[in-house]
Design a protein around this motif. Structure first.
Motif, PDB file in Angstrom:
ATOM      1  N   SER A  41      22.926   0.128  24.122  1.00 25.73           N
ATOM      2  CA  SER A  41      23.456  -0.648  25.249  1.00 25.73           C
ATOM      3  C   SER A  41      22.303  -1.223  26.058  1.00 25.73           C
ATOM      4  O   SER A  41      21.171  -0.709  26.017  1.00 25.73           O
ATOM      5  N   ASP A  42      22.603  -2.267  26.799  1.00 27.46           N
ATOM      6  CA  ASP A  42      21.603  -2.869  27.686  1.00 27.46           C
ATOM      7  C   ASP A  42      21.087  -1.816  28.671  1.00 27.46           C
ATOM      8  O   ASP A  42      19.887  -1.732  28.938  1.00 27.46           O
ATOM      9  N   LYS A  43      21.991  -0.956  29.144  1.00 32.56           N
ATOM     10  CA  LYS A  43      21.622   0.082  30.120  1.00 32.56           C
ATOM     11  C   LYS A  43      20.639   1.090  29.521  1.00 32.56           C
ATOM     12  O   LYS A  43      19.614   1.411  30.128  1.00 32.56           O
ATOM     13  N   ARG A  46      17.171  -0.461  28.962  1.00 36.86           N
ATOM     14  CA  ARG A  46      16.381  -0.609  30.190  1.00 36.86           C
ATOM     15  C   ARG A  46      15.874   0.732  30.704  1.00 36.86           C
ATOM     16  O   ARG A  46      14.774   0.810  31.273  1.00 36.86           O
ATOM     17  N   MET A  47      16.658   1.794  30.505  1.00 33.74           N
ATOM     18  CA  MET A  47      16.194   3.126  30.911  1.00 33.74           C
ATOM     19  C   MET A  47      15.062   3.587  29.997  1.00 33.74           C
ATOM     20  O   MET A  47      14.040   4.107  30.456  1.00 33.74           O
ATOM     21  N   THR A  66      18.383  -4.336  21.446  1.00 34.49           N
ATOM     22  CA  THR A  66      19.852  -4.333  21.522  1.00 34.49           C
ATOM     23  C   THR A  66      20.487  -5.317  20.531  1.00 34.49           C
ATOM     24  O   THR A  66      21.700  -5.496  20.530  1.00 34.49           O
TER      25      THR A  66
END
Ligand code: DAT
Ligand code: MG
Length: 149
Positions: A41-43, A46-47, A66
């Protein structure tokens, strides 16, 4: 014992290199203690790459990781982080030693096939980010006495 997070990035999956990449780590003697395929996921992306936020390559990196499924796995062994990093090779594939995964299979930094944690602390943190405790498996390998002294 140390643990490190390895990710076969979208180019590795799309190019059909899961097998050869996993084999490098298995042959080395590192033990797989968790493994799964997922579409990042994009989330999560980024984490995972938070340390690189703001750099010029950050958005392309998120786009890349992604863009297709990945295979993520946790490896365990003595100095697993350093052993895996050496097996992966330098970040820029042109600088990666022949015999390393990037040195043998990759050409460009934005398509460098594999992620490996860069410290024992980050190895533990990244595995906690990518895996639930129930997805990690402790087991003894019969061959360990021929690999570990
Ligand atoms: P590594 O993946 O070897 O741990 P890193 O943590 O410094 O390297 O960077 C994470 C990823 O970001 C890397 O695999 C590819 C991309 N990247 C790093 N430096 C870059 C650069 N100078 N230009 C473009 N992409 C870069
Ligand atoms: Mg890194």
């Amino acid at each position: 014992m140390e643990r490190t997070l390895i990710i076969i990035k979208p180019d590795g999956v799309e190019r059909g290199l899961n097998g050869p990449i996993i084999t490098r780590f298995e042959q080395r003697g590192l033990k797989i203690v968790g493994m799964k395929m997922l579409h990042v996921s994009d989330k999560l992306a980024r984490m995972h790459y938070a340390v690189h936020e703001g750099k010029s390559f950050f958005e392309p990196l998120i786009q890349y990781i992604t863009s297709a499924p990945v295979v993520a796995f946790a490896l365990e062994g003595p100095q697993a982080v350093q052993a895996a990093r050496n097996t992966i090779g330098a970040t820029k594939p042109v600088e990666a030693a022949a015999g390393s995964i990037r040195g043998d299979f990759a050409m460009m930094v934005g398509r460098n096939l594999v992620h490996g944690s860069d410290s024992p602390e980050n190895g533990a943190a990244e595995i906690a980010l990518w895996f639930n405790e129930s997805e990690l498996i402790s087991y003894d390998r019969a061959l360990d006495r021929w690999i570990l002294e």
